[in-house]
Design a protein around this motif. Structure first.
Motif: not given
Lengths: 445, 149
Positions: B1, B3-4, B6-8, B11
């Motif tokens: 979670m 990782k997501m 960090w990306l989210k 964005l």
């Protein structure tokens, strides 16, 4: 010039081939704010984003099982294939037996549903053309009839993405420049030639031709890489951040050319409606098609060369070999190209897309109404100027942000950590340039 | 979670920024101080385009009458964009040195014949928003664009 009907079709020749209106220019404040956001995000990304590669091929949240089971079921796929073949047959009937006038649905199906609709569908659902492509079915049928193995290739060499790059260029030339491009004669020649070449390619190179070389499948596949929907290699359907797919695009020869054509052609589309450009073209002594083709080719080359330049500077800064770097960076342009496509074609799709459905009700031009949509008029609700401007700015800026994050990911994958930040600066500068260029095109149209 | 997230984060932040930017740009008026503030419901785009005179491409003529002269392939004045509001009328006078056919995209797909030397006068009313072209057919010449907002 022939009959009045023919003249009427020749007469309605705006930029895209069909449609009678273009969007109002973006307000200047929108351009400024969009550009400022793009710049801000780029600098923040440089400083604040992760130092290690983070995008994993197996990431994603699985879909609920009823949905996943439906998507995996052969019945569902069969239904989609059948619908696609029905639409193809219907369009072919209109193409071969229909009347050559402004009510023929074929130019609308080709220039609106196929070109823009496919891009939109792919951005949301993934590489749908792999399932919907009728030429795949044709190839399978021909191979079965001739008792050939559909996967057999006559050569070990592969053309990479080059056929797709050339095919997409040819299509955009047809869509934007070809004289009489909404007449049935030109469409017959174009569609017939395309199907022939596509089929021959598949017979020579095997079914793998469609994945890498069919222009529309590559169009769908590259935009589809930005879709959140994905079927993992273990068969599970997942929802994942759009960047995973774009990061995993297979790099092969011709990929740079393909992304350059995708971005350059949309840019030329916007550029060609600039009053100063078309004044120059129409009052020049040189044939206008020659000038316009040079413009289209020029735009694609500008994209390709600028990417090469950015890659060369990056390679120098990061102290790695420059060979193949531009192609590695090419997928980072996909979100920007997607933003351009949404911004430029939103109104065409939402308005003329409806007109396509209305015209499809009478493919033979005999006054029939077989789909029941013949009497409707297209709704203007999605053409409201404020909505269009918001969609355009959001699309371009979102495309830029995703492109920047993707470029960052590729930089940390390709470069050593100490040079990853400096190595991506040229690419970021390039993307800021593309985004500002895109906003300016929308402003000055 | 992790990782997501960090990306989210970047964005979602960027998505939020771009939506805010777009909405802000639509509620605002142009930079020059003299223009009045438009109420939120009003289509601000039209006022914007009319008052932001910064660029040369979408230029001057905002009159309700458009005179165009065509000689061979030369169009005078050079093609530009005329801005009218929905419901406003525009009178177009086209004088050509050769027989031709005037075609207006939108405006009910207006098509009228032009005789050499005789000015043709047509009046159109803005109905659908957007940018529409006026052109001649023999040869294919774009005369000007009408921006209805």
């Amino acid at each position: 010039m022939g009959t009045l009907g023919f003249a009427a079709v020749v007469a309605s020749l705006p930029a895209h081939g069909v449609g009678s209106r273009q969007d109002l220019p973006l307000p200047f404040t929108a351009v400024l704010i969009g550009a400022a956001v793009a710049l801000l995000v780029s600098f923040v990304a440089l400083g604040a984003l992760w130092p290690e590669p983070r995008l994993r091929a197996d990431a994603g949240r699985p879909l609920p099982s009823p949905v996943a089971r439906t998507l995996s079921s052969p019945v569902f796929r069969g239904v989609l294939v059948t619908l696609s073949l029905l639409l193809t047959a219907w369009t072919l009937v209109a193409l071969i037996f229909g009347k050559d006038d402004a009510n023929n649905p074929v130019p609308y199906v080709v220039y609106v549903w196929l070109w823009v609709g496919l891009a939109a569908l792919s951005l949301v659902f993934g590489p749908v053309w792999a399932w919907l492509n009728p030429v795949r079915r044709l190839h399978l049928g021909v191979a079965r009839l001739a008792r050939l193995d559909p996967d057999a290739s006559m050569t070990t060499r592969s053309p990479g993405y080059w056929p797709a790059a050339l095919g997409l260029f040819a299509f955009t030339w047809l869509e934007l420049i070809a004289p009489d491009r909404t007449t049935l004669f030109v469409l017959r020649v174009a569609i017939g030639t395309f199907v022939l070449i596509d089929l021959l390619g598949a017979l020579v190179f095997g079914r793998g031709w469609f994945t890498r070389c069919d222009p529309f499948e590559v169009w769908s596949r590259l935009y589809g890489s930005l879709s959140p929907l994905y079927r993992r290699s273990d068969g599970k359907w997942v929802l994942r951040t759009p960047l995973h797919g774009a990061n995993a695009v297979a790099v092969d020869k011709g990929l740079l050319a393909t992304t350059s054509v995708m971005l350059g052609s949309t840019a030329y589309d916007g550029f060609s409606s600039e009053p100063r450009w078309y004044t120059f073209v129409q009052s020049s002594d040189l044939p206008s098609e020659l000038l316009m083709t040079t413009g289209l080719l020029g735009m694609c080359l500008v994209v390709a060369l600028s990417l090469h330049l950015a890659a060369a500077v990056s390679a120098r800064l990061a102290d790695i070999p420059v060979r193949g770097l531009a192609a590695q960076f090419a997928p980072s342009l996909l979100p920007i190209a997607a933003g351009y496509v949404v911004a430029h074609y939103w109104s065409l799709l939402t308005f003329e897309g409806q007109n396509t459905l209305i015209r499809l009700s009478d493919p033979l031009g005999i006054g029939a109404n077989w789909l029941g949509t013949g009497g409707l008029t297209a709704n203007h609700a999605l053409l409201q100027p404020t909505l269009v401007a918001v969609v355009q700015v959001v699309a371009i800026v979102t495309g830029h942000v995703l492109g920047v994050v993707l470029a960052h990911e590729r930089a940390v994958t390709l470069f050593q950590r100490r040079v990853a930040v400096i190595g991506q600066v040229p690419l970021l500068a390039l993307m800021v340039g593309y985004t500002c260029g895109g906003l300016l095109l929308l402003f000055s149209s | 979670m992790t990782k997501m997230t960090w990306l989210k984060r970047p964005l979602t932040l960027a998505l939020g920024l771009s939506v805010a930017a777009a909405l802000a740009s639509c509620g605002q008026t142009a930079a020059p101080a003299a223009t009045p503030v438009t109420p939120p419901g009003h289509p601000a785009i039209g006022t914007h385009a009319a008052t932001s005179s910064a660029t040369p491409s979408s230029s001057k003529p905002t009159g309700r009458r458009m005179d165009v002269t065509v000689q061979g392939k030369k169009v005078t004045p050079a093609p530009a964009t005329v801005k009218i509001a929905v419901g406003e009328s525009l009178t177009v006078v086209v004088t050509s040195d050769h027989d031709d056919q005037l075609h207006a995209h939108g405006f009910n797909n207006l098509e009228k014949d032009v005789k050499a030397g005789k000015p043709l006068e047509v009046t159109v009313t803005g109905a659908q928003t957007g940018v529409f072209e006026f052109e001649l057919h023999h040869p294919e010449l774009r005369l000007f664009q009408v921006a209805v907002s």
